[in-house]
Motif scaffolding. Structure first.
Motif, PDB file in Angstrom:
ATOM      1  N   GLY A 141      -0.425  11.215   1.556  1.00  0.00           N
ATOM      2  CA  GLY A 141      -1.083  11.646   2.777  1.00  0.00           C
ATOM      3  C   GLY A 141      -2.242  12.582   2.529  1.00  0.00           C
ATOM      4  N   GLY A 142      -2.327  13.630   3.332  1.00  0.00           N
ATOM      5  CA  GLY A 142      -3.413  14.597   3.201  1.00  0.00           C
ATOM      6  C   GLY A 142      -3.342  15.420   1.938  1.00  0.00           C
ATOM      7  N   ASN A 143      -2.189  15.431   1.254  1.00  0.00           N
ATOM      8  CA  ASN A 143      -2.095  16.146  -0.021  1.00  0.00           C
ATOM      9  C   ASN A 143      -3.116  15.612  -1.022  1.00  0.00           C
ATOM     10  N   PHE A 144      -3.387  14.308  -0.930  1.00  0.00           N
ATOM     11  CA  PHE A 144      -4.359  13.702  -1.838  1.00  0.00           C
ATOM     12  C   PHE A 144      -5.744  14.315  -1.642  1.00  0.00           C
ATOM     13  N   ASN A 145      -6.119  14.486  -0.388  1.00  0.00           N
ATOM     14  CA  ASN A 145      -7.438  15.052  -0.100  1.00  0.00           C
ATOM     15  C   ASN A 145      -7.585  16.447  -0.681  1.00  0.00           C
ATOM     16  N   GLU A 146      -6.532  17.252  -0.514  1.00  0.00           N
ATOM     17  CA  GLU A 146      -6.578  18.609  -1.057  1.00  0.00           C
ATOM     18  C   GLU A 146      -6.666  18.595  -2.567  1.00  0.00           C
ATOM     19  N   TRP A 147      -5.939  17.696  -3.185  1.00  0.00           N
ATOM     20  CA  TRP A 147      -5.959  17.589  -4.650  1.00  0.00           C
ATOM     21  C   TRP A 147      -7.332  17.186  -5.163  1.00  0.00           C
ATOM     22  N   ILE A 148      -7.928  16.173  -4.530  1.00  0.00           N
ATOM     23  CA  ILE A 148      -9.250  15.703  -4.958  1.00  0.00           C
ATOM     24  C   ILE A 148     -10.298  16.780  -4.756  1.00  0.00           C
ATOM     25  N   LYS A 149     -10.264  17.463  -3.625  1.00  0.00           N
ATOM     26  CA  LYS A 149     -11.240  18.536  -3.376  1.00  0.00           C
ATOM     27  C   LYS A 149     -11.158  19.601  -4.462  1.00  0.00           C
ATOM     28  N   LYS A 150      -9.956  19.924  -4.867  1.00  0.00           N
ATOM     29  CA  LYS A 150      -9.771  20.941  -5.904  1.00  0.00           C
ATOM     30  C   LYS A 150     -10.263  20.428  -7.253  1.00  0.00           C
ATOM     31  N   GLU A 151      -9.916  19.172  -7.580  1.00  0.00           N
ATOM     32  CA  GLU A 151     -10.285  18.621  -8.885  1.00  0.00           C
ATOM     33  C   GLU A 151     -11.780  18.408  -9.002  1.00  0.00           C
ATOM     34  N   LEU A 152     -12.423  18.021  -7.916  1.00  0.00           N
ATOM     35  CA  LEU A 152     -13.868  17.741  -7.942  1.00  0.00           C
ATOM     36  C   LEU A 152     -14.687  18.924  -7.463  1.00  0.00           C
ATOM     37  N   SER A 153     -13.993  20.025  -7.164  1.00  0.00           N
ATOM     38  CA  SER A 153     -14.678  21.243  -6.687  1.00  0.00           C
ATOM     39  C   SER A 153     -15.538  20.983  -5.466  1.00  0.00           C
ATOM     40  N   ALA A 157      -8.787   5.283  -1.137  1.00  0.00           N
ATOM     41  CA  ALA A 157      -8.880   6.590  -0.481  1.00  0.00           C
ATOM     42  C   ALA A 157     -10.154   7.328  -0.891  1.00  0.00           C
ATOM     43  N   LEU A 158     -10.549   7.202  -2.152  1.00  0.00           N
ATOM     44  CA  LEU A 158     -11.795   7.831  -2.600  1.00  0.00           C
ATOM     45  C   LEU A 158     -12.992   7.251  -1.841  1.00  0.00           C
ATOM     46  N   HIS A 159     -12.920   5.957  -1.564  1.00  0.00           N
ATOM     47  CA  HIS A 159     -14.008   5.300  -0.827  1.00  0.00           C
ATOM     48  C   HIS A 159     -13.972   5.673   0.655  1.00  0.00           C
ATOM     49  N   ARG A 160     -12.785   5.574   1.276  1.00  0.00           N
ATOM     50  CA  ARG A 160     -12.671   5.802   2.716  1.00  0.00           C
ATOM     51  C   ARG A 160     -12.786   7.283   3.080  1.00  0.00           C
ATOM     52  N   ASP A 161     -12.134   8.141   2.313  1.00  0.00           N
ATOM     53  CA  ASP A 161     -12.074   9.556   2.690  1.00  0.00           C
ATOM     54  C   ASP A 161     -13.228  10.383   2.134  1.00  0.00           C
ATOM     55  N   PHE A 162     -13.806   9.947   1.009  1.00  0.00           N
ATOM     56  CA  PHE A 162     -14.845  10.759   0.368  1.00  0.00           C
ATOM     57  C   PHE A 162     -16.169  10.035   0.203  1.00  0.00           C
ATOM     58  N   GLY A 163     -16.241   8.797   0.694  1.00  0.00           N
ATOM     59  CA  GLY A 163     -17.505   8.064   0.667  1.00  0.00           C
ATOM     60  C   GLY A 163     -18.003   7.700  -0.717  1.00  0.00           C
ATOM     61  N   GLY A 213       0.817  -1.210   0.000  1.00  0.00           N
ATOM     62  CA  GLY A 213       0.000   0.000   0.000  1.00  0.00           C
ATOM     63  C   GLY A 213       0.849   1.257   0.000  1.00  0.00           C
ATOM     64  N   ILE A 214       0.202   2.393  -0.201  1.00  0.00           N
ATOM     65  CA  ILE A 214       0.845   3.704  -0.204  1.00  0.00           C
ATOM     66  C   ILE A 214       0.038   4.623   0.709  1.00  0.00           C
ATOM     67  N   PRO A 215       0.706   5.517   1.445  1.00  0.00           N
ATOM     68  CA  PRO A 215      -0.036   6.463   2.296  1.00  0.00           C
ATOM     69  C   PRO A 215      -0.705   7.556   1.474  1.00  0.00           C
ATOM     70  N   ILE A 216      -1.903   7.269   1.010  1.00  0.00           N
ATOM     71  CA  ILE A 216      -2.678   8.225   0.208  1.00  0.00           C
ATOM     72  C   ILE A 216      -4.023   8.417   0.887  1.00  0.00           C
ATOM     73  N   GLY A 217      -4.393   9.676   1.153  1.00  0.00           N
ATOM     74  CA  GLY A 217      -5.660   9.961   1.803  1.00  0.00           C
ATOM     75  C   GLY A 217      -5.530   9.926   3.315  1.00  0.00           C
ATOM     76  N   ALA A 218      -6.215  10.791   4.001  1.00  0.00           N
ATOM     77  CA  ALA A 218      -6.091  10.897   5.455  1.00  0.00           C
ATOM     78  C   ALA A 218      -6.557   9.629   6.176  1.00  0.00           C
ATOM     79  N   ALA A 219      -7.782   9.192   5.885  1.00  0.00           N
ATOM     80  CA  ALA A 219      -8.312   8.004   6.554  1.00  0.00           C
ATOM     81  C   ALA A 219      -7.680   6.730   6.027  1.00  0.00           C
ATOM     82  N   ALA A 220      -7.505   6.652   4.721  1.00  0.00           N
ATOM     83  CA  ALA A 220      -6.950   5.441   4.100  1.00  0.00           C
ATOM     84  C   ALA A 220      -5.526   5.180   4.571  1.00  0.00           C
ATOM     85  N   GLN A 221      -4.728   6.232   4.736  1.00  0.00           N
ATOM     86  CA  GLN A 221      -3.353   6.007   5.161  1.00  0.00           C
ATOM     87  C   GLN A 221      -3.296   5.546   6.609  1.00  0.00           C
ATOM     88  N   ARG A 222      -4.243   5.982   7.442  1.00  0.00           N
ATOM     89  CA  ARG A 222      -4.265   5.499   8.828  1.00  0.00           C
ATOM     90  C   ARG A 222      -4.470   3.985   8.858  1.00  0.00           C
TER      91      ARG A 222
END
Length: 383
Positions: free
Chosen positions: A370-382, A298-304, A246-255
């Motif tokens: 890590g959390g960089n993924f969350n910021e990126w997705i939020k920006k890309e998906l508005s 991460a899309l599933h765990r962090d963004f439902g 695995g890779i540490p991507i996403g706040a919840a997923a990486q935990r």
């Protein structure tokens, strides 16, 4: 057979870097001498598209300059003589020979050639029968495993994890083909350190030879790309070190990944993070197997996002299959060169992959650890 070969031909989409590039990339920083057995084309492709470290880090990567007459006559002595002379002058830590399509058609015995070179020079020599017909991850995985098998200190042994001790991890399968040189490797290491781990070694970017040779001291291996799978098997057999993929991507997923790594460090059992099934998914991530699966998770765990899956075309260069898997997708994360495969009206999120499009989109690769993924997705998906 003819129909099968035609189905494996890419007419619209690109192809991933070849297995020979994987060998060169994996061994680049180890102080060895890598020789591609080819006329010239594979070397120029590797240099110009697959290897960004040329600009600030020299390495002994050469081409054998295979001539037509040598190919026709099957003259291995020229290759052996040239490599021996270069190795005796440069005195590399080891020599690695990597094949390309022409030697495959010649039937070159790379292991036999390697034994002759080693007997004449006294320098450890590997012969990898790569052929350009497989993707980079197979070449890199084979090369990393071979180095660990031969050179890693056999006297070391995995230490038991003390109650309050920070687990030590080896990061396996780190090359620019998957992570480029845009900061994601450093961010990945930082994610582990911030979570309370110590990074024992990183195979094989950013760490010196001596540090790699102490891989046996770690409590757990983390396979961060498919390039590290062969290496993980060797380190388990040699030192009984468990592996977590695995890779540490996403706040919840990486935990969840960190929890799995801690558990593996304690009980010695392998773990692999569950990957969402791409069958019928509306949100699909395309790319390297470990990375694409972790992004989907991460899309599933962090963004439902429920209808999300990952596909990895590295092992099936079949355009029809790729187009079929993407036909129902409404959103796709992939390298920009996958755009022609998207159905009409599909939303596209660009995630360039150096092992697929080379240097073309390197300056567009985002930080996703890590959390960089969350910021990126939020920006890309508005969001």
């Amino acid at each position: 057979m003819g129909v099968l070969l035609l189905k494996q031909t890419c007419a619209i989409l690109s192809t991933y870097a070849a297995d020979v590039s994987g060998v060169c990339s994996a061994l680049y920083e180890m102080g060895g001498m890598t020789v591609m057995h080819d006329a010239s084309g594979c070397n120029s492709t590797y240099n110009t598209h697959d290897e960004p470290r040329w600009y600030d880090m020299p390495s002994m990567v050469f081409i054998s300059a295979l001539a037509e007459v040598d190919a026709v006559m099957g003259d291995d002595e020229k290759l052996i003589g040239d490599v021996c002379r270069a190795a005796e002058e440069l005195r590399p830590r080891f020599v690695a020979l990597a094949g390309t399509p022409i030697p495959m058609m010649m039937g070159t015995d790379f292991k036999g050639v390697a034994r002759l070179i080693e007997s004449r020079t006294g320098i450890p020599t590997f012969g990898f029968a790569t052929n350009g017909m497989h993707s980079y991850n197979k070449g890199a995985s084979t090369a990393l495993a071979a180095v660990a098998e031969r050179f890693c200190d056999p006297s070391l042994s995995r230490r038991e994890l003390a109650a309050e001790e920070a687990p030590e991890v080896n990061l396996l399968g780190v090359t620019p083909l998957d992570f480029s040189v845009t900061g994601n490797v450093e961010a990945m290491k930082k994610s582990f350190v911030d979570a309370g781990f110590r990074v024992n070694s990183c195979w094989a970017m950013g760490d010196g030879w001596e540090r790699l040779m102490e891989a046996g001291r770690a409590h757990v291996n983390v396979v961060v790309s498919s390039c590290g799978e062969g290496l993980a098997k060797v380190l388990r057999e040699k030192y009984a070190i468990p592996a977590v993929t695995g890779i540490p991507i996403g706040a919840a997923a990486q935990r969840e990944l960190f929890d799995a790594a801690r558990a593996a460090a304690r009980d010695g059992n392998d773990r692999k993070m569950p990957a969402p099934d791409a069958e019928g998914a509306e949100f699909i991530v395309v790319g390297e197997p470990v990375q694409s699966a972790e992004i989907a998770r991460a899309l599933h765990r962090d963004f439902g996002i429920e209808s999300v899956g990952a596909i990895s075309p590295l092992d099936f260069p079949d355009e029809d299959k790729i187009f079929a898997q993407l036909k129902n997708a409404r959103t796709v994360i992939a390298d920009p060169l996958y755009k022609p495969a998207l159905p009409k009206g599909c939303r596209f999120l660009s995630l360039p992959h150096e092992g697929y499009s080379g240097r073309i989109f390197r300056d567009q690769i985002p930080l996703i650890m890590g959390g960089n993924f969350n910021e990126w997705i939020k920006k890309e998906l508005s969001l």
